[in-house]
Design a protein around this motif. Structure first.
Motif: not given
Lengths: 223, 252
Positions: B66-90
């Motif tokens: 939920v946090a990773s999704h929230n970050v990308l949504k608020n940073a005005e980026l397309k969710i699918q672009s970075l969601i997988a690496p961001l979840i792994t990193s978080f």
């Protein structure tokens, strides 16, 4: 020896709504050591040619070769180590000029290339005081920025220079100085875009940009 | 509790008098808050009673997603672009910090104990969100505003990571500044929620402060690592093989 060749290159940009054709059918061959002046109306895509050479813009069709090899992403990174683009509104960063020099010479490709004597000589050559190094780049005049960009590019020891209206903000004597400097080295390949007559001299191939592009494919008028 | 809600009559009166048109949103938000917290309360009671390692880890993972999704949504980026690496990193950063915190700082016998694992995980993750949004936003904004500067650096021989270093430095600073300022004013300007909760719950202020210091350090360290990882991911995934910024990754 041919260093750059472009064959039937077209470029389109997407303005968010649709693809807009910049030009099509560009053919250009550049030999090592050649000095070329590209002339033409503003806004017809001359700067795009430099962006194509550096891989900053991708052609929508056509081929680009560097020393006979088709240019792929790996080759473009190599070209960027040999070619430099200096433009009329060169923006190399913020902060004291000396700090920007230090940053550029900290790049792995430029390690060991910094030469204090060469810097002093170039500052004198282009009529700049040494104090300019302590000033913030963003506070310099247009002409000073252009000359600092030229000096920093020269010190990185490139051999292909893509010069985009670099003499536009200089006075007549300095214009001549800069052009003399780039013409003097037979090893350097120089492509200049300029409206200044100082560049039109013996030994310089003058290209009318509108003559090396066509609209063979689209049949549309180039704008 | 009813007496507590009666206090809401004050903002409702203010909104009515000044025609702020905030009566509806105030009531709706207060209602949503009450329902959400009640449900979470029931759920956490169940999870705490069960205290299963697997469920605790799954719950923290849900928070990470939920946090990773929230970050990308608020940073005005397309969710699918970075969601997988961001979840792994978080997930790696936050799990790592939680395990270290529970094992060595508060010396728990069971490091996955729900009573610690879930609330501390939530605090660490929740507090690093804003910094991540600021960092990613700032980086994308700088690259777009100063594209010519970036290209000049490439044409002066810089590798991609060398040309991007000044942008990364600036974004990291901008992202971390609020957390640093927060650390410096804590205790004087405001008493943080966790500490207040502990004191109200009967702990001595000294114990509450000990926990608060430890949690603030954990939040800061996790924030630094999370923002750094997010920017590194952006540096690699946000640019094509020619080193050009992928503008199609942005929402508009």
């Amino acid at each position: 020896m041919e260093i750059i060749r472009m064959e039937d290159v077209s470029v389109s940009v997407n303005d968010g709504l649709q693809d807009k054709l910049i030009f099509s059918g560009l053919d250009l061959s550049v030999s090592k050591g050649e000095k070329i002046l590209i002339k033409g109306r503003s806004g017809i895509g001359k700067t795009t040619v430099f962006r194509l050479i550096l891989g900053f813009t991708r052609p929508s069709s056509g081929r680009i070769y560097f020393q006979g090899k088709p240019a792929d992403s790996e080759l473009f990174w190599e070209i960027r180590k040999r070619a430099t683009h200096i433009s009329q509104d060169s923006d190399i960063g913020e902060g004291p000029v000396m700090t920007l020099f230090e940053e550029v010479f900290s790049y792995s490709a430029n390690h060991g290339k910094f030469d204090h004597d060469a810097l002093d000589t170039l500052l004198a050559e282009f009529s700049l005081e040494r104090e300019v190094l302590n000033k913030k780049f963003e506070n310099l005049s247009g002409g000073e920025k252009q000359r600092i960009s030229i000096i920093i590019s020269l010190m990185t020891k490139k051999d292909i220079f893509l010069l985009d209206e670099i003499t536009s903000d200089l006075d007549a004597a300095l214009k001549t100085n800069v052009v003399d400097y780039f013409m003097a080295n037979p090893e350097w390949t120089v492509l200049a875009i300029s409206h200044d007559p100082e560049w039109e001299r013996e030994g310089v191939r003058i290209i009318d940009f509108e003559k090396i592009i066509s609209n063979r494919k689209s049949g549309k008028k180039v704008d | 509790m009813v007496l507590c809600f009666i206090l809401l009559l004050i903002p409702i009166a203010v909104s009515y008098y000044f025609k702020l048109q905030l009566i509806g949103p105030t009531l709706e938000s207060a209602f949503r808050m009450a329902i959400q917290l009640a449900l979470v309360g029931i759920f956490l009671t169940f999870v705490f009673d069960l205290n299963s390692t697997i469920i605790n880890i799954v719950w923290v993972m849900v928070m990470v997603i939920v946090a990773s999704h929230n970050v990308l949504k608020n940073a005005e980026l397309k969710i699918q672009s970075l969601i997988a690496p961001l979840i792994t990193s978080f997930a790696l950063t936050n799990m790592g910090m939680l395990l270290y915190f529970n094992s060595f700082i508060i010396d728990l016998a069971n490091v996955f104990d729900a009573r610690y694992f879930i609330p501390i995980g939530g605090m660490v993750l929740g507090n690093s969100l804003r910094a991540n949004i600021v960092g990613i936003n700032d980086f994308c904004d700088q690259i777009q505003r100063n594209e010519n500067r970036y290209l000049s650096k490439l044409s002066l021989g810089a590798e991609k990571h060398e040309a991007l270093m000044p942008y990364m430095r600036k974004s990291l600073r901008n992202a971390l500044k609020p957390t640093i300022a927060n650390m410096a004013t804590i205790g004087i300007v405001f008493l943080p929620g966790m500490m207040t909760g502990q004191i109200l719950g009967g702990s001595s202020p000294l114990t509450a402060i000990e926990y608060q210091i430890a949690i603030m350090v954990a939040i800061y360290v996790t924030t630094v690592i999370n923002v750094l990882m997010a920017l590194i991911i952006l540096m690699y995934r946000g640019f094509d093989e020619y080193g050009m910024f992928r503008k199609n990754m942005l929402k508009s």
